[in-house]
Design an enzyme around this catalytic site. Structure first.
Site, PDB file in Angstrom:
ATOM      1  N   HIS A 103      67.100  95.341  52.070  1.00  0.00           N
ATOM      2  CA  HIS A 103      67.751  96.365  51.913  1.00  0.00           C
ATOM      3  C   HIS A 103      67.714  97.110  50.676  1.00  0.00           C
ATOM      4  CE1 HIS A 103      70.560  99.112  54.323  1.00  0.00           C
ATOM      5  NE2 HIS A 103      70.200  98.259  55.147  1.00  0.00           N
TER       6      HIS A 103
ATOM      7  N   ASP B 292      65.774  91.019  55.519  1.00  0.00           N
ATOM      8  CA  ASP B 292      65.884  92.516  54.923  1.00  0.00           C
ATOM      9  C   ASP B 292      66.541  92.525  53.579  1.00  0.00           C
ATOM     10  OD1 ASP B 292      66.212  95.283  54.563  1.00  0.00           O
ATOM     11  OD2 ASP B 292      67.237  95.494  56.680  1.00  0.00           O
TER      12      ASP B 292
ATOM     13  N   ARG C 172      57.740 100.816  58.328  1.00  0.00           N
ATOM     14  CA  ARG C 172      58.743 101.102  59.465  1.00  0.00           C
ATOM     15  C   ARG C 172      59.868 102.294  59.099  1.00  0.00           C
ATOM     16  NH1 ARG C 172      61.888  97.709  60.536  1.00  0.00           N
ATOM     17  NH2 ARG C 172      63.987  98.521  59.783  1.00  0.00           N
TER      18      ARG C 172
ATOM     19  N   TYR D 273      73.786  92.260  54.409  1.00  0.00           N
ATOM     20  CA  TYR D 273      72.862  92.697  53.386  1.00  0.00           C
ATOM     21  C   TYR D 273      73.514  92.750  52.044  1.00  0.00           C
ATOM     22  CZ  TYR D 273      70.790  94.887  57.703  1.00  0.00           C
ATOM     23  OH  TYR D 273      70.609  95.265  58.899  1.00  0.00           O
TER      24      TYR D 273
HETATM   25 MG    MG Z   1      66.297  97.417  57.370  1.00  0.00          MG
END
Ligand code: MG
Length: 399
Positions: free
Chosen positions: A207, A205, A278, A157
């Site tokens: 993040h 992602d 999510r 990330y």
């Molecule tokens: Mg995530």
């Protein structure tokens, strides 16, 4: 006579090296108990304390069948509400109560909720790598296993970090460079689509590591690569920026693994500013609020993509899968897989077979805990390092 809650205990275990928090609710009927996930892996002792010293005295003697009432009782009992410690503690009990209800009815949770919308659950897996070639190889491995949704990241990330000039006195921490990350991510998508084509779904992602306007730009620039979704592009605090993203591109947006409070998500859903919710189900308080959230989303064309990382216990993963099987507006499930040690501690784990995850048909959540084996894997209380993130000039930044 109806069963009553006899005891509530917390079991801490770390079979895969990540702290897991499990709540066991025992009833006056000898064999009737339930299990729930309360995993806030970085504050395990605090959650345990809340469950055993505050929720247990509140609930012992009450009827475990009244799940809805007990959820509200727990949520309002300390007057102030919402937040990861409270949410996870309530979730541990809430999931266990649903587990008990399923066992009492002799039905798996998905039956209790109204039956299956699909026989099994499609999942996405995570492909990372130090080089572009590594990422492509890892994606191909999942495609070979019939996984059709893969989340790609180049160097973790926030991206890989080539050397950059830090100011003198910059504190220790996990450094990343947002500008390089953005450039690299575009390069990564170009490389993977060119090498492996468009015949499968790609996810990514962020993040929440970009400044909001940089996030807007990235969502636009990624549009030609036809993502299944772009995950956690903005922090809960900056959700209003989704209006600008929506007005400028059709990259599908999945957000919310950090959400605690319904006010962080309800306007995003009712204004159709995101495509997938999510949330981390234990974080928001368990199955009771997650079920309502999924129904709210259905009305607005938003699909579910519950958070499913390693710091969810297999019991929490089972709860995700039961909800995924039932709710018509299921989108995709994040799946991190189970280590053999975790499967030994938690008999009855959901199973990944040929690209889909299946729940078993045992009553309730269909999963148990072997407490003796669990005790072989004690939790560790360490200072968390990976969240001490900073950008290139030394500024502390969201992890
Ligand atoms: Mg995530």
């Amino acid at each position: 006579m109806a069963a009553s809650i006899r005891d509530i205990r917390v079991i801490l275990t770390a079979p895969a090296g990540i702290n897991l928090i499990v709540v066991k609710v025992e009833t006056s009927e000898p064999e009737l108990y339930g299990l729930g996930c309360a995993t806030y892996c970085y504050r395990e002792e605090t959650v345990k304390n809340l469950v055993e010293n505050y929720l247990k005295p509140l609930l012992v003697g009450r009827d475990p069948a009244d799940v809805e009432d007990l959820w509200h009782l727990m949520n309002h009992n300390a007057y102030w509400r919402n937040g990861p410690i409270t949410g996870n503690a309530i979730s541990g009990v809430d999931m266990a109560l649903w587990d008990i209800k399923g066992k009492a009815a002799n039905m798996p949770l998905y039956e209790l909720l109204g039956g299956k919308s699909r026989p099994a659950v499609a999942v996405y897996r995570h492909a990372d790598g130090k080089t572009l070639e590594d990422v492509a190889e890892n994606v191909q491995k999942f495609l070979d296993q019939n996984i059709r949704h893969v989340r790609i990241q180049w160097g973790g990330y926030g991206g890989k970090v080539d050397s950059f000039n830090k100011p003198a006195g910059a504190p220790d921490g996990v450094y990343y460079n947002p500008e390089q990350y953005t450039r690299d991510t575009l390069k990564l998508f170009g490389y993977i689509r060119e090498k492996l084509g468009y015949g499968f779904e790609l996810l990514h992602d962020v993040h929440e590591r970009l400044a909001p306007i940089e996030a807007v730009k990235l969502a636009k620039e990624l549009e030609p690569f036809r993502l299944f979704f772009l995950e956690d592009l903005l922090s809960p605090e900056q959700g209003e920026w989704f209006r600008m993203i929506r007005a400028q591109c059709a990259t599908p947006i999945a957000n919310g693994e950090l959400y605690n409070n319904p006010k962080e998500w309800d306007y995003l859903i009712s204004n159709r500013l995101i495509d997938f919710i999510r949330v981390h189900i234990s974080q928001i308080g368990g199955i009771t609020p997650a079920r309502k959230l999924a129904i709210l989303c259905e009305a607005f064309g938003v699909r579910t993509a519950w958070h499913g990382p390693g710091d969810v216990s297999p019991i929490g993963h089972a709860a995700n899968i039961h909800l995924d099987l039932h709710h018509h507006n299921f989108g995709i499930q994040e799946w991190s897989g189970f280590k053999p040690e975790a499967m030994e501690v938690f008999p009855g784990c959901p199973e990944l077979k040929d690209g889909f995850v299946y729940a078993n048909s045992n009553p309730g959540l269909g999963i148990d805990i072997d407490e003796k084996t669990a005790a072989k894997f004690p939790c560790k209380t360490d200072i968390t390092r990976w969240t001490q993130t900073r950008i290139s000039d030394g500024t502390a930044w969201t992890p």
